[in-house]
Design an enzyme around this catalytic site. Sequence first.
Site, short mmCIF file in Angstrom:
data_model
loop_
_atom_site.label_atom_id
_atom_site.label_comp_id
_atom_site.label_asym_id
_atom_site.label_seq_id
_atom_site.Cartn_x
_atom_site.Cartn_y
_atom_site.Cartn_z
N GLY A 61 0.80 -1.21 0.00
CA GLY A 61 0.00 0.00 0.00
C GLY A 61 0.84 1.26 0.00
N ASN A 62 2.08 1.18 0.51
CA ASN A 62 2.95 2.35 0.54
C ASN A 62 3.40 2.79 -0.85
OD1 ASN A 62 4.52 -0.23 0.81
ND2 ASN A 62 6.19 1.18 0.36
N LYS B 140 -11.78 -8.29 7.48
CA LYS B 140 -10.94 -7.31 6.79
C LYS B 140 -11.50 -5.91 7.00
CE LYS B 140 -7.66 -6.32 3.70
NZ LYS B 140 -6.24 -6.62 3.91
N LYS C 254 -4.32 -9.01 -1.12
CA LYS C 254 -3.52 -8.73 -2.32
C LYS C 254 -2.27 -9.57 -2.40
CE LYS C 254 -0.99 -4.85 -0.24
NZ LYS C 254 -1.38 -5.21 1.15
N LYS D 19 2.16 -10.90 4.11
CA LYS D 19 3.28 -10.91 3.16
C LYS D 19 4.13 -12.15 3.37
CE LYS D 19 3.54 -5.87 2.77
NZ LYS D 19 2.19 -5.66 3.35
#
Length: 322
Positions: free
Chosen positions: A9-10, A123, A208, A266
């Site tokens: 997202g960064n 979420k 994602k 991640k």
Amino acid sequence: MRIVAALGGNALLQRGERPDAAVQLHHVHQAARSLAELVEAGHELVITHGNGPQVGLLAAESEADPALTAPYPLDVLGAQTQGMIGTLLARELTGRLPGRAVAAVVTHTEVAPHDPAFQQPSKFIGGQLTEAQAKTMETERGWTTARDGDRQRRTVPSPRPVAISEVPAVRSLLATGTVVIAGGGGGVPVIRDTDTGLLHGVEAVVDKDLTAALLAEQLDADALLILTDVTHVFTGFATSRPRPLLTATPVQLRALDLPEGSMRPKAEAAASFAERTGRLAAIGPLDNALGILLGTTGTTVRVPADGRAAHHDLLPLGKESW
């Protein structure tokens, strides 16, 4: 090599920044430089990206729009964010890679209709709510909400991805030398009708990073790079002595005490891809994708050749910082 690079997202918004177009354009400009280096080094490239702030913003706007009898569903809003972020990335990469085709593909991610996530929405999406606002939305909209810090937020299902519909199209584009942007925001969540074969959108958000791992697997990618805002995965994350991790096996990575809302998914995506394919996965800094691939930065995740877990490979304290 064929590489799937997943932008955190960064890539578009840092925490606390206003979601203005100019802010996001600045971050895309920086991300495109790092991604273009992979292509210039001779690699095939597929890019995925997050969309959390963007889909939350669109959801809030849709909720507040008096012209609508009902807000747009999350699958449609997810598709809108894929188009918005896809065009920003495509423009920047086209400028940095003259003569190279770049295509953004609106991507549908199939989920199982009986995934338990549909019964346990977890979420977070959208902004913070007071207790009174949360109760109103639960009654009027049928929302599920949960506490996030000292306020309430909406929660939606996050089912696991099982297939990505556009994989054949992405393969065809890669065969022509095209840089492809796909799977943005985890993809548009859909369920396939077993009788008709038609796809139906569902009110959910797919993780994602898990979509990136599945996309990399289905494309037979040689490497999955998960690009974020830290140099490495860190051991002892919540302690006074966090240490950067150079390499890890999937088993070791899953055993770490990592934050659920950021590094944990991640790590799971990297571990899953390495286990299922035996190929390279890595987590590292957004501004040095080529360095992650070459092993000069980031945390490399591999299944050991002998099947046994090795000890964590740690950098000396102080060599890298947060």
